[in-house]
Design a protein around this motif. Structure first.
Motif, PDB file in Angstrom:
ATOM      1  N   MET A 164     -36.646  59.378 -45.685  1.00 13.24           N
ATOM      2  CA  MET A 164     -35.419  58.590 -45.425  1.00 13.24           C
ATOM      3  C   MET A 164     -35.582  57.656 -44.237  1.00 13.24           C
ATOM      4  N   GLY A 165     -36.700  57.798 -43.528  1.00 11.77           N
ATOM      5  CA  GLY A 165     -36.928  56.948 -42.357  1.00 11.77           C
ATOM      6  C   GLY A 165     -36.432  57.550 -41.056  1.00 11.77           C
ATOM      7  N   VAL A 166     -36.137  58.848 -41.050  1.00 14.68           N
ATOM      8  CA  VAL A 166     -35.682  59.491 -39.806  1.00 14.68           C
ATOM      9  C   VAL A 166     -36.857  59.598 -38.830  1.00 14.68           C
ATOM     10  N   ASP A 167     -36.593  59.274 -37.580  1.00 12.34           N
ATOM     11  CA  ASP A 167     -37.619  59.369 -36.541  1.00 12.34           C
ATOM     12  C   ASP A 167     -37.978  60.851 -36.327  1.00 12.34           C
ATOM     13  N   LYS A 168     -39.283  61.155 -36.364  1.00 14.38           N
ATOM     14  CA  LYS A 168     -39.733  62.555 -36.264  1.00 14.38           C
ATOM     15  C   LYS A 168     -39.215  63.253 -35.017  1.00 14.38           C
ATOM     16  N   LYS A 169     -38.956  62.469 -33.958  1.00 16.07           N
ATOM     17  CA  LYS A 169     -38.549  63.124 -32.714  1.00 16.07           C
ATOM     18  C   LYS A 169     -37.130  63.714 -32.816  1.00 16.07           C
ATOM     19  N   ASN A 170     -36.425  63.342 -33.874  1.00 15.38           N
ATOM     20  CA  ASN A 170     -35.080  63.907 -34.067  1.00 15.38           C
ATOM     21  C   ASN A 170     -35.035  65.031 -35.109  1.00 15.38           C
ATOM     22  N   ILE A 171     -36.221  65.426 -35.590  1.00 17.10           N
ATOM     23  CA  ILE A 171     -36.284  66.513 -36.578  1.00 17.10           C
ATOM     24  C   ILE A 171     -36.845  67.760 -35.890  1.00 17.10           C
ATOM     25  N   PHE A 172     -36.092  68.839 -35.940  1.00 19.36           N
ATOM     26  CA  PHE A 172     -36.509  70.080 -35.290  1.00 19.36           C
ATOM     27  C   PHE A 172     -36.584  71.180 -36.347  1.00 19.36           C
ATOM     28  N   PHE A 173     -37.805  71.575 -36.674  1.00 21.74           N
ATOM     29  CA  PHE A 173     -38.018  72.627 -37.680  1.00 21.74           C
ATOM     30  C   PHE A 173     -37.795  73.959 -36.974  1.00 21.74           C
ATOM     31  N   VAL A 174     -36.647  74.578 -37.262  1.00 17.76           N
ATOM     32  CA  VAL A 174     -36.246  75.753 -36.479  1.00 17.76           C
ATOM     33  C   VAL A 174     -36.219  77.049 -37.278  1.00 17.76           C
ATOM     34  N   PRO A 346     -42.085  80.132 -43.804  1.00 23.55           N
ATOM     35  CA  PRO A 346     -42.376  80.017 -42.375  1.00 23.55           C
ATOM     36  C   PRO A 346     -41.115  79.861 -41.524  1.00 23.55           C
ATOM     37  N   LEU A 347     -41.099  80.528 -40.403  1.00 22.38           N
ATOM     38  CA  LEU A 347     -40.021  80.477 -39.398  1.00 22.38           C
ATOM     39  C   LEU A 347     -38.711  81.129 -39.850  1.00 22.38           C
ATOM     40  N   TRP A 348     -38.702  81.778 -40.996  1.00 22.33           N
ATOM     41  CA  TRP A 348     -37.506  82.539 -41.382  1.00 22.33           C
ATOM     42  C   TRP A 348     -37.669  83.934 -40.757  1.00 22.33           C
ATOM     43  N   ASP A 349     -37.559  83.951 -39.447  1.00 17.10           N
ATOM     44  CA  ASP A 349     -37.956  85.142 -38.695  1.00 17.10           C
ATOM     45  C   ASP A 349     -36.824  85.724 -37.849  1.00 17.10           C
ATOM     46  N   GLY A 350     -35.605  85.199 -38.031  1.00 13.67           N
ATOM     47  CA  GLY A 350     -34.480  85.745 -37.263  1.00 13.67           C
ATOM     48  C   GLY A 350     -34.270  85.066 -35.921  1.00 13.67           C
ATOM     49  N   LYS A 351     -35.033  83.988 -35.642  1.00 15.52           N
ATOM     50  CA  LYS A 351     -34.918  83.362 -34.319  1.00 15.52           C
ATOM     51  C   LYS A 351     -34.497  81.893 -34.375  1.00 15.52           C
ATOM     52  N   ALA A 352     -33.966  81.475 -35.527  1.00 15.32           N
ATOM     53  CA  ALA A 352     -33.628  80.058 -35.689  1.00 15.32           C
ATOM     54  C   ALA A 352     -32.542  79.619 -34.699  1.00 15.32           C
ATOM     55  N   ALA A 353     -31.504  80.445 -34.548  1.00 11.86           N
ATOM     56  CA  ALA A 353     -30.375  80.043 -33.687  1.00 11.86           C
ATOM     57  C   ALA A 353     -30.828  79.890 -32.238  1.00 11.86           C
ATOM     58  N   GLU A 354     -31.701  80.781 -31.821  1.00  7.19           N
ATOM     59  CA  GLU A 354     -32.230  80.706 -30.451  1.00  7.19           C
ATOM     60  C   GLU A 354     -32.956  79.363 -30.249  1.00  7.19           C
ATOM     61  N   ARG A 355     -33.726  78.974 -31.256  1.00  5.81           N
ATOM     62  CA  ARG A 355     -34.451  77.690 -31.162  1.00  5.81           C
ATOM     63  C   ARG A 355     -33.451  76.530 -31.110  1.00  5.81           C
ATOM     64  N   ILE A 356     -32.424  76.625 -31.945  1.00  6.87           N
ATOM     65  CA  ILE A 356     -31.420  75.542 -31.980  1.00  6.87           C
ATOM     66  C   ILE A 356     -30.777  75.380 -30.606  1.00  6.87           C
ATOM     67  N   VAL A 357     -30.366  76.480 -30.012  1.00  9.99           N
ATOM     68  CA  VAL A 357     -29.692  76.399 -28.710  1.00  9.99           C
ATOM     69  C   VAL A 357     -30.666  75.867 -27.650  1.00  9.99           C
ATOM     70  N   GLY A 358     -31.908  76.265 -27.741  1.00  7.79           N
ATOM     71  CA  GLY A 358     -32.918  75.732 -26.815  1.00  7.79           C
ATOM     72  C   GLY A 358     -33.003  74.211 -26.926  1.00  7.79           C
ATOM     73  N   HIS A 359     -33.040  73.716 -28.165  1.00  7.31           N
ATOM     74  CA  HIS A 359     -33.109  72.259 -28.361  1.00  7.31           C
ATOM     75  C   HIS A 359     -31.838  71.583 -27.858  1.00  7.31           C
ATOM     76  N   ARG A 362     -31.798  71.136 -24.143  1.00  2.00           N
ATOM     77  CA  ARG A 362     -32.671  70.038 -23.708  1.00  2.00           C
ATOM     78  C   ARG A 362     -32.035  68.682 -24.058  1.00  2.00           C
ATOM     79  N   LEU A 363     -31.524  68.582 -25.290  1.00  2.00           N
ATOM     80  CA  LEU A 363     -30.964  67.299 -25.736  1.00  2.00           C
ATOM     81  C   LEU A 363     -29.714  66.924 -24.954  1.00  2.00           C
ATOM     82  N   ASP A 369     -30.796  60.978 -23.845  1.00  2.00           N
ATOM     83  CA  ASP A 369     -30.781  61.330 -25.259  1.00  2.00           C
ATOM     84  C   ASP A 369     -29.388  61.214 -25.853  1.00  2.00           C
ATOM     85  N   THR A 370     -28.381  61.673 -25.081  1.00  2.00           N
ATOM     86  CA  THR A 370     -27.019  61.669 -25.635  1.00  2.00           C
ATOM     87  C   THR A 370     -26.308  60.368 -25.302  1.00  2.00           C
ATOM     88  N   LYS A 371     -26.915  59.568 -24.447  1.00  2.00           N
ATOM     89  CA  LYS A 371     -26.358  58.307 -23.940  1.00  2.00           C
ATOM     90  C   LYS A 371     -25.217  58.558 -22.951  1.00  2.00           C
TER      91      LYS A 371
END
Ligand code: UD1
Length: 383
Positions: A164-174, A346-359, A362-363, A369-371
């Motif tokens: 779709m043309g999304v910039d890779k830096k905005n995609i977080f595989f969690v 891959p990564l369906w390990d019970g830690k997705a939410a933790e990764r999301i909150v970490g991102h 940072r964001l 990043d948020t302007k």
């Protein structure tokens, strides 16, 4: 500086996806994080057994705001949610709107947030079935077209977004927050009443769910599907927790074949107990195919497409189609003991939410990043 996250939930499949995010946010807060959240229930699902029981069983706090949109057509629900959420944002703007999945509430809140200059984060972004006749596919496409940050569950989703043309830096595989909830609650699953009522035995019964409009809204299609399921189950009991949409249609038909146990929708803990111990599941849901994959339970999907390809390429799911006669060869394979074993993606390990909150930390902690934060956004909107 305190950063306010709007967490949106509206329909049954959203609740298990937000529960672990809330827990991860609470944990982060206890460790000094400046992230705060406001839980917004759109009211798309409102029956006790479609909504409230999930809040209770999963320990989700009462919503801070309930938009109370209720039933309606796609357009009515979308418009109702947008109008009401906009009022909430005008009263107090947030720093990010986190939407999950692909229901009407997801799309409606994403559009509203972006128009109020609030960045959108989409949990489970990037999924595509390619079937534009499904309202969920439209919801995914519209939501992703205006999403700032994508939290994805699979490599397929990442690829779709790149296409779709999304910039890779905005995609977080969690990973998968629905699976976070599954792992957390595995030991809490509990036997539903139907277990003794129908004298069920481990791995000797089927569970079915059907709610997609193209399967359940036509009388002929619905009865043909159920007839075929009953016939090919060869006398094995079938438990069918019936979604309200399907229940309305079945009530009109007075359809109740032998061996088919039609019951009210179950709570999360009871439903997944049944799935875990079932011989196989037959469904037109998307989320259930992820749960069966993780629990290693054979799953047959009564749809012509899926947005969750990894449940087929890696998991225990097979795409049967919506022609009832297509079920037979799959059931034969199951009865012959030839069903694939599958693996956990891959990564369906019970830690997705933790990764999301970490991102998110940072964001949101990085103004470039948020302007701008909610205060300056609020000022900008005030003439
Ligand atoms: C919605 C989601 C679907 C998800 C499903 C899970 C969209 C477009 N679809 O479909 O992706 O898999 O939820 O359930 O968002 N109803 C009740 N009580 C309730 C909720 C609904 O009786 O608590 C009735 C409504 O009046 C309506 C029907 O169920 O007649 C459908 O509800 P709706 O929210 O429109 O969509 P779902 O089919 O549930």
């Amino acid at each position: 500086m305190i950063m306010l996250i709007d967490l949106i939930a509206g329909a049954r499949p959203n609740f298990m996806k937000i529960a672990p995010i809330i827990e991860a946010l609470e944990r982060a807060r206890a460790c000094g994080s400046s992230l705060r959240y406001r839980l917004i229930h759109t009211g798309q699902h409102y029956d006790r057994n479609m909504s409230e029981s999930f809040f209770e069983q999963l320990g989700i706090p009462a919503p801070d705001v309930n938009l109370g949109v209720g039933s309606g057509s796609q357009a009515e629900q979308t418009a109702g949610i947008m109008t009401r959420y906009e009022r909430v944002l005008l009263e107090r703007v947030s720093d990010v709107c986190v939407v999950v999945g692909d229901v009407t509430s997801t799309m409606a809140c994403a559009i509203t947030a972006r128009k109020c200059l609030v960045p959108v984060a989409h949990v489970e972004g990037g999924l595509r079935s390619g079937d534009w006749a499904m309202p969920e596919e439209i919801n995914r496409i519209v939501t992703d077209s205006i999403t700032n940050w994508f939290f994805t569950t699979s490599e397929f989703a990442n690829k779709n977004l790149c296409r779709m043309g999304v910039d890779k830096k905005n995609i977080f595989f969690v990973g998968n927050t629905m699976i976070d909830t599954l792992f957390k609650n595995l030991m809490r699953f509990r036997k539903p009443q139907i277990w003794s009522d129908a004298d069920l035995r481990e791995k000797e019964y089927f569970v079915i769910t059907l709610h997609r409009p193209n399967n359940v809204d036509g009388e002929k299609k619905l009865t043909a599907l159920l007839d075929e399921i009953v016939r090919s189950a060869r006398g094995c009991p079938i438990v069918f927790p019936v979604h309200p949409r399907t229940a309305k249609n079945l009530a009109r038909l007075g359809f109740a074949p032998n061996g088919l146990h039609m019951i009210e929708p179950l709570g999360y803990l009871e439903f997944n107990y049944l799935v875990k111990h079932a011989w196989a599941v037959i469904t037109d849901s998307g989320g259930i195919t992820e749960e069966t994959t993780v629990m290693g339970v054979p799953c047959m999907t009564l749809r012509d497409s899926t947005e969750r390809r990894e449940t087929i390429s890696l998991g225990t799911n097979e795409l049967v189609g919506t022609d009832p006669t297509m079920l037979r060869p799959y059931m034969e394979r199951l009865f012959e003991g030839g069903w694939k074993k599958g693996a956990i993606p891959p990564l369906w390990d019970g830690k997705a939410a933790e990764r999301i909150v970490g991102h998110l930390e940072r964001l949101l902690g990085n103004p470039s990043d948020t302007k701008k934060g909610s205060e300056s956004r609020a000022k900008k909107r005030t003439p």
